[in-house]
Design a protein around this motif. Structure first.
Motif, mmCIF file in Angstrom:
data_model
loop_
_atom_site.group_PDB
_atom_site.id
_atom_site.type_symbol
_atom_site.label_atom_id
_atom_site.label_comp_id
_atom_site.label_asym_id
_atom_site.label_seq_id
_atom_site.Cartn_x
_atom_site.Cartn_y
_atom_site.Cartn_z
ATOM 1 N N GLU A 138 37.300 1.290 23.082
ATOM 2 C CA GLU A 138 36.665 2.893 23.187
ATOM 3 C C GLU A 138 36.855 2.716 24.801
ATOM 4 O OE1 GLU A 138 32.922 5.274 22.678
ATOM 5 O OE2 GLU A 138 33.190 3.837 21.320
ATOM 6 N N VAL A 139 36.295 1.693 25.441
ATOM 7 C CA VAL A 139 36.291 2.163 27.034
ATOM 8 C C VAL A 139 37.866 2.300 27.650
ATOM 9 C CG1 VAL A 139 35.856 0.953 29.307
ATOM 10 C CG2 VAL A 139 34.074 0.808 27.250
ATOM 11 N N LEU A 140 38.355 1.198 27.049
ATOM 12 C CA LEU A 140 39.890 1.387 27.676
ATOM 13 C C LEU A 140 40.457 2.585 27.138
ATOM 14 C CD1 LEU A 140 40.769 -2.253 27.249
ATOM 15 C CD2 LEU A 140 40.161 -1.080 29.240
ATOM 16 N N GLU A 141 40.321 3.374 26.052
ATOM 17 C CA GLU A 141 40.958 4.669 25.735
ATOM 18 C C GLU A 141 40.428 5.706 26.517
ATOM 19 O OE1 GLU A 141 40.309 7.066 21.785
ATOM 20 O OE2 GLU A 141 41.108 5.239 21.290
ATOM 21 N N GLN A 142 39.247 5.603 26.971
ATOM 22 C CA GLN A 142 38.593 6.759 27.722
ATOM 23 C C GLN A 142 38.640 6.332 29.386
ATOM 24 O OE1 GLN A 142 34.550 7.463 26.523
ATOM 25 N NE2 GLN A 142 35.343 8.142 24.503
ATOM 26 N N VAL A 143 39.394 5.228 29.912
ATOM 27 C CA VAL A 143 39.270 5.122 31.366
ATOM 28 C C VAL A 143 39.852 6.118 32.105
ATOM 29 C CG1 VAL A 143 41.285 3.735 31.409
ATOM 30 C CG2 VAL A 143 39.396 3.270 32.801
ATOM 31 N N TYR A 144 40.931 6.789 31.719
ATOM 32 C CA TYR A 144 41.235 8.210 32.743
ATOM 33 C C TYR A 144 40.435 9.089 32.311
ATOM 34 C CZ TYR A 144 45.627 5.374 33.941
ATOM 35 O OH TYR A 144 46.372 4.703 34.708
ATOM 36 N N LYS A 147 50.962 14.087 26.363
ATOM 37 C CA LYS A 147 52.014 13.227 25.847
ATOM 38 C C LYS A 147 52.113 11.948 26.679
ATOM 39 C CE LYS A 147 56.285 14.337 25.323
ATOM 40 N NZ LYS A 147 57.574 15.144 25.525
ATOM 41 N N ILE A 148 51.817 11.936 27.785
ATOM 42 C CA ILE A 148 51.384 10.761 28.644
ATOM 43 C C ILE A 148 50.120 9.897 27.978
ATOM 44 C CG2 ILE A 148 50.599 9.882 30.837
ATOM 45 C CD1 ILE A 148 52.531 12.010 32.084
ATOM 46 N N LEU A 149 49.103 10.492 27.990
ATOM 47 C CA LEU A 149 48.032 9.842 27.407
ATOM 48 C C LEU A 149 48.243 9.222 25.921
ATOM 49 C CD1 LEU A 149 45.059 12.110 28.484
ATOM 50 C CD2 LEU A 149 45.636 10.064 29.277
ATOM 51 N N ALA A 150 48.937 10.141 25.085
ATOM 52 C CA ALA A 150 49.395 9.437 23.966
ATOM 53 C C ALA A 150 50.157 8.238 23.917
ATOM 54 C CB ALA A 150 49.897 10.601 22.917
ATOM 55 N N ARG A 151 50.981 8.344 24.861
ATOM 56 C CA ARG A 151 52.020 7.072 25.049
ATOM 57 C C ARG A 151 51.153 6.033 25.396
ATOM 58 N NH1 ARG A 151 55.104 3.694 23.043
ATOM 59 N NH2 ARG A 151 56.436 2.975 24.370
ATOM 60 N N GLU A 155 49.481 4.378 22.475
ATOM 61 C CA GLU A 155 50.269 3.854 21.813
ATOM 62 C C GLU A 155 50.865 2.237 22.426
ATOM 63 O OE1 GLU A 155 54.023 6.145 21.468
ATOM 64 O OE2 GLU A 155 52.946 7.545 20.384
ATOM 65 N N ILE A 156 51.025 2.437 23.553
ATOM 66 C CA ILE A 156 51.242 0.947 24.255
ATOM 67 C C ILE A 156 50.268 0.165 24.149
ATOM 68 C CG2 ILE A 156 51.649 -0.100 26.568
ATOM 69 C CD1 ILE A 156 53.376 2.505 27.073
ATOM 70 N N ARG A 157 48.928 0.737 24.293
ATOM 71 C CA ARG A 157 47.762 -0.247 24.328
ATOM 72 C C ARG A 157 47.594 -0.958 22.799
ATOM 73 N NH1 ARG A 157 43.583 3.326 27.876
ATOM 74 N NH2 ARG A 157 44.290 2.136 29.860
ATOM 75 N N VAL A 158 47.998 -0.093 21.791
ATOM 76 C CA VAL A 158 47.841 -0.499 20.339
ATOM 77 C C VAL A 158 48.909 -1.615 20.255
ATOM 78 C CG1 VAL A 158 48.381 0.371 18.021
ATOM 79 C CG2 VAL A 158 46.740 1.601 19.545
#
Length: 90
Positions: free
Chosen positions: A13-19, A74-78, A81-84
């Motif tokens: 969750e932290v890494l998903e929200q870092v930006y 689009k960038i955030l979605a990508r 995806e890469i993190r997954v």
């Protein structure tokens, strides 16, 4: 990425929200939760530092140009995806 220790806020969750955190787009409660996690978790703090550096370099190189909202999404979605993909066991 995870340090293997339990946290009030999971590493994912932290890494998903870092930006969003770096952009100052979270409320005070969320900021405090993420800050606490970063204080406790060295791997996430390291990732935060790298993301902060990337954001700083992009800002310096691109001046004050703002990306269109659709491109930003689009960038955030990508990134998600890469993190997954990176978190999957091989």
């Amino acid at each position: 990425m995870s340090c293997g220790r339990p946290h009030a806020v999971p590493c994912s969750e932290v890494l998903e929200q870092v930006y969003v955190y770096l952009d100052g787009e979270l409320g005070a409660e969320e900021i405090a939760r993420i800050r606490q996690h970063l204080d406790e978790c060295a791997p996430c703090l390291e990732e935060y530092g790298l993301d902060q550096l990337v954001k700083s370099l992009v800002a310096r190189c691109c001046g004050h140009d703002h990306a269109p909202d659709a491109l930003r999404q689009k960038i955030l979605a990508r990134i998600r995806e890469i993190r997954v993909e990176l978190s999957r066991p091989e």
